[in-house]
Design a protein around this motif. Structure first.
Motif, PDB file in Angstrom:
ATOM      1  N   GLY A 203       5.857  -0.815  12.722  1.00  0.00           N
ATOM      2  CA  GLY A 203       7.216  -2.512  12.833  1.00  0.00           C
ATOM      3  C   GLY A 203       7.756  -2.315  11.390  1.00  0.00           C
ATOM      4  N   THR A 204       7.890  -3.826  11.733  1.00  0.00           N
ATOM      5  CA  THR A 204       8.565  -4.449  10.721  1.00  0.00           C
ATOM      6  C   THR A 204       7.799  -5.097  10.123  1.00  0.00           C
ATOM      7  OG1 THR A 204       8.739  -6.608  11.950  1.00  0.00           O
ATOM      8  CG2 THR A 204      10.492  -5.686  12.480  1.00  0.00           C
ATOM      9  N   LEU A 205       5.962  -5.611  10.094  1.00  0.00           N
ATOM     10  CA  LEU A 205       5.380  -5.759   9.546  1.00  0.00           C
ATOM     11  C   LEU A 205       5.223  -7.876   9.424  1.00  0.00           C
ATOM     12  CD1 LEU A 205       4.593  -3.693   6.576  1.00  0.00           C
ATOM     13  CD2 LEU A 205       3.485  -3.714   7.986  1.00  0.00           C
ATOM     14  N   LYS A 206       6.215  -7.613   9.827  1.00  0.00           N
ATOM     15  CA  LYS A 206       6.793  -9.449  10.283  1.00  0.00           C
ATOM     16  C   LYS A 206       5.711  -9.473  11.467  1.00  0.00           C
ATOM     17  CE  LYS A 206      10.622 -10.065   7.760  1.00  0.00           C
ATOM     18  NZ  LYS A 206      11.947 -11.060   7.996  1.00  0.00           N
ATOM     19  N   GLN A 207       4.918  -9.563  12.467  1.00  0.00           N
ATOM     20  CA  GLN A 207       4.539  -9.489  13.111  1.00  0.00           C
ATOM     21  C   GLN A 207       2.561 -10.081  13.204  1.00  0.00           C
ATOM     22  OE1 GLN A 207       6.437  -7.088  14.107  1.00  0.00           O
ATOM     23  NE2 GLN A 207       4.565  -5.326  15.191  1.00  0.00           N
ATOM     24  N   TYR A 208       2.422  -9.016  12.251  1.00  0.00           N
ATOM     25  CA  TYR A 208       0.899  -9.359  11.731  1.00  0.00           C
ATOM     26  C   TYR A 208       0.235 -10.159  10.606  1.00  0.00           C
ATOM     27  CZ  TYR A 208       1.641  -5.092  14.063  1.00  0.00           C
ATOM     28  OH  TYR A 208       2.116  -3.573  14.900  1.00  0.00           O
ATOM     29  N   SER A 209      -0.782 -10.557  10.786  1.00  0.00           N
ATOM     30  CA  SER A 209      -1.334 -11.347   9.658  1.00  0.00           C
ATOM     31  C   SER A 209      -1.800 -10.255   9.435  1.00  0.00           C
ATOM     32  CB  SER A 209      -2.933 -12.261  10.465  1.00  0.00           C
ATOM     33  OG  SER A 209      -3.075 -11.612  11.462  1.00  0.00           O
ATOM     34  N   SER A 210      -2.607 -10.499   7.603  1.00  0.00           N
ATOM     35  CA  SER A 210      -3.190  -9.676   6.967  1.00  0.00           C
ATOM     36  C   SER A 210      -4.313  -9.235   7.797  1.00  0.00           C
ATOM     37  CB  SER A 210      -3.672 -10.266   5.994  1.00  0.00           C
ATOM     38  OG  SER A 210      -4.160 -11.388   5.491  1.00  0.00           O
ATOM     39  N   ARG A 211      -5.389 -10.034   8.421  1.00  0.00           N
ATOM     40  CA  ARG A 211      -6.032  -9.324   8.963  1.00  0.00           C
ATOM     41  C   ARG A 211      -6.375  -8.155   9.515  1.00  0.00           C
ATOM     42  NH1 ARG A 211     -11.606  -9.535   9.983  1.00  0.00           N
ATOM     43  NH2 ARG A 211     -12.252 -10.050  12.004  1.00  0.00           N
TER      44      ARG A 211
ATOM     45  N   LEU B 110      -3.141  -2.648  -1.610  1.00  0.00           N
ATOM     46  CA  LEU B 110      -1.605  -2.644  -1.001  1.00  0.00           C
ATOM     47  C   LEU B 110      -0.661  -2.589  -0.095  1.00  0.00           C
ATOM     48  CD1 LEU B 110       0.822  -0.407  -2.777  1.00  0.00           C
ATOM     49  CD2 LEU B 110      -0.573   1.099  -2.348  1.00  0.00           C
ATOM     50  N   LEU B 111      -1.455  -2.509   1.353  1.00  0.00           N
ATOM     51  CA  LEU B 111      -0.177  -2.528   2.181  1.00  0.00           C
ATOM     52  C   LEU B 111      -0.868  -4.041   2.468  1.00  0.00           C
ATOM     53  CD1 LEU B 111      -0.474  -1.783   5.172  1.00  0.00           C
ATOM     54  CD2 LEU B 111      -2.706  -1.757   5.691  1.00  0.00           C
ATOM     55  N   LEU B 112      -1.739  -4.865   2.054  1.00  0.00           N
ATOM     56  CA  LEU B 112      -1.309  -6.317   2.059  1.00  0.00           C
ATOM     57  C   LEU B 112      -0.368  -7.272   1.120  1.00  0.00           C
ATOM     58  CD1 LEU B 112      -4.875  -8.192   1.893  1.00  0.00           C
ATOM     59  CD2 LEU B 112      -3.562  -8.057   4.038  1.00  0.00           C
ATOM     60  N   ILE B 113      -0.017  -6.167  -0.088  1.00  0.00           N
ATOM     61  CA  ILE B 113       0.538  -6.038  -1.204  1.00  0.00           C
ATOM     62  C   ILE B 113       2.718  -5.533  -0.798  1.00  0.00           C
ATOM     63  CG2 ILE B 113       2.759  -5.550  -3.253  1.00  0.00           C
ATOM     64  CD1 ILE B 113      -0.826  -5.680  -4.020  1.00  0.00           C
ATOM     65  N   ILE B 114       2.521  -4.441   0.578  1.00  0.00           N
ATOM     66  CA  ILE B 114       3.464  -4.246   0.765  1.00  0.00           C
ATOM     67  C   ILE B 114       4.099  -5.586   2.257  1.00  0.00           C
ATOM     68  CG2 ILE B 114       4.786  -2.762   2.531  1.00  0.00           C
ATOM     69  CD1 ILE B 114       3.459  -0.660   1.115  1.00  0.00           C
TER      70      ILE B 114
ATOM     71  N   TYR C  99       9.186   4.754   5.028  1.00  0.00           N
ATOM     72  CA  TYR C  99       9.762   4.537   6.337  1.00  0.00           C
ATOM     73  C   TYR C  99       8.437   5.105   7.525  1.00  0.00           C
ATOM     74  CZ  TYR C  99      14.906   5.230   4.692  1.00  0.00           C
ATOM     75  OH  TYR C  99      15.824   4.634   4.303  1.00  0.00           O
ATOM     76  N   GLY C 100       7.652   5.749   6.522  1.00  0.00           N
ATOM     77  CA  GLY C 100       6.576   6.061   8.059  1.00  0.00           C
ATOM     78  C   GLY C 100       5.345   4.967   7.994  1.00  0.00           C
ATOM     79  N   PHE C 101       5.851   3.788   7.274  1.00  0.00           N
ATOM     80  CA  PHE C 101       5.121   2.549   8.039  1.00  0.00           C
ATOM     81  C   PHE C 101       6.021   1.780   8.909  1.00  0.00           C
ATOM     82  CE2 PHE C 101       3.213   3.025   3.344  1.00  0.00           C
ATOM     83  CZ  PHE C 101       1.908   2.682   3.574  1.00  0.00           C
ATOM     84  N   LEU C 102       7.461   2.198   8.373  1.00  0.00           N
ATOM     85  CA  LEU C 102       7.895   1.093   9.567  1.00  0.00           C
ATOM     86  C   LEU C 102       7.630   1.829  10.750  1.00  0.00           C
ATOM     87  CD1 LEU C 102      11.151   0.380   7.420  1.00  0.00           C
ATOM     88  CD2 LEU C 102       9.890  -1.032   8.231  1.00  0.00           C
TER      89      LEU C 102
ATOM     90  N   LEU D 121      -0.817   7.704   4.453  1.00  0.00           N
ATOM     91  CA  LEU D 121       0.872   7.610   3.436  1.00  0.00           C
ATOM     92  C   LEU D 121       0.401   5.892   2.206  1.00  0.00           C
ATOM     93  CD1 LEU D 121       3.516   6.952   6.536  1.00  0.00           C
ATOM     94  CD2 LEU D 121       3.142   8.454   4.149  1.00  0.00           C
ATOM     95  N   LEU D 122      -1.237   5.615   2.510  1.00  0.00           N
ATOM     96  CA  LEU D 122      -1.698   4.421   2.235  1.00  0.00           C
ATOM     97  C   LEU D 122      -1.894   5.487   0.793  1.00  0.00           C
ATOM     98  CD1 LEU D 122      -2.774   2.146   3.782  1.00  0.00           C
ATOM     99  CD2 LEU D 122      -0.965   1.490   2.289  1.00  0.00           C
ATOM    100  N   TYR D 123      -3.444   6.317   1.161  1.00  0.00           N
ATOM    101  CA  TYR D 123      -3.430   7.019  -0.152  1.00  0.00           C
ATOM    102  C   TYR D 123      -3.165   7.733  -0.908  1.00  0.00           C
ATOM    103  CZ  TYR D 123      -7.583  10.179  -2.485  1.00  0.00           C
ATOM    104  OH  TYR D 123      -8.381  10.843  -2.568  1.00  0.00           O
ATOM    105  N   LEU D 124      -2.010   8.402  -0.532  1.00  0.00           N
ATOM    106  CA  LEU D 124      -1.592   9.115  -1.205  1.00  0.00           C
ATOM    107  C   LEU D 124      -0.490   7.888  -2.072  1.00  0.00           C
ATOM    108  CD1 LEU D 124       0.212  12.030   1.096  1.00  0.00           C
ATOM    109  CD2 LEU D 124      -1.170  11.995  -0.649  1.00  0.00           C
ATOM    110  N   ASP D 125      -0.329   7.250  -1.964  1.00  0.00           N
ATOM    111  CA  ASP D 125       0.496   5.144  -2.305  1.00  0.00           C
ATOM    112  C   ASP D 125      -0.155   5.701  -3.872  1.00  0.00           C
ATOM    113  OD1 ASP D 125       2.587   6.344  -0.945  1.00  0.00           O
ATOM    114  OD2 ASP D 125       3.208   4.812   0.480  1.00  0.00           O
ATOM    115  N   CYS D 126      -1.301   5.157  -3.217  1.00  0.00           N
ATOM    116  CA  CYS D 126      -2.472   4.477  -3.555  1.00  0.00           C
ATOM    117  C   CYS D 126      -2.944   5.340  -5.028  1.00  0.00           C
ATOM    118  CB  CYS D 126      -3.936   4.140  -3.298  1.00  0.00           C
ATOM    119  SG  CYS D 126      -4.715   3.156  -3.568  1.00  0.00           S
ATOM    120  N   MET D 127      -3.055   6.555  -4.877  1.00  0.00           N
ATOM    121  CA  MET D 127      -3.092   7.093  -6.254  1.00  0.00           C
ATOM    122  C   MET D 127      -2.437   6.670  -7.267  1.00  0.00           C
ATOM    123  SD  MET D 127      -5.939   9.764  -4.687  1.00  0.00           S
ATOM    124  CE  MET D 127      -5.626  10.946  -5.986  1.00  0.00           C
TER     125      MET D 127
END
Length: 130
Positions: free
Chosen positions: A20-28, A103-107, A13-16, A63-69
């Protein structure tokens, strides 16, 4: 997103909320927005060091740091990347930041392809590079 090991409901929910939906962004572009790209600190002709740009959302990095652990121990690709960077005598935080970006790119891949993570191993090798 919650099918990925390490990503809980609060993180999803934090990422959303932040991205947003993440579909609008390229990986870069997603790496730039999250602040996980390197920034080279230089003076004149000498390059002193590099660090994270931190231009994006601090909440996303948190959020990424905590999830990456958790993800480093449960996702084999992240664990391999972390071990390889440590073996190359990189700092632990540098290796962790590289795993955060992975992890962000996997998400992003899971969200864009609308498939759960358990089917991730069936993705092509270059699924993260579109």
């Amino acid at each position: 997103m919650q099918t990925i090991p390490g990503v809980a409901a609060v993180s999803a929910y934090g990422f959303l909320a932040e991205l947003g939906t993440l579909k609008q962004y390229s990986s870069r572009k997603l790496s730039l927005i999250s602040g996980l790209t390197p920034r080279i600190v230089s003076s004149g002709t000498s390059v002193n060091h590099s660090c994270l740009s931190k231009r994006g959302s601090a909440r996303v990095r948190q959020l990424l740091y905590l999830d990456c652990m958790t993800a480093v121990t449960r996702i084999p690709e992240s664990n391999t990347q972390y071990r390889n960077l440590i073996a190359k005598s990189k700092a632990k935080m540098t290796a962790r930041c590289a795993c955060m970006r992975k992890l962000l790119l996997i998400i992003r891949t899971v969200v864009v392809q609308e498939r759960p993570y358990r089917d991730f191993r069936k993705f092509p090798q270059n699924a993260l590079d579109f």
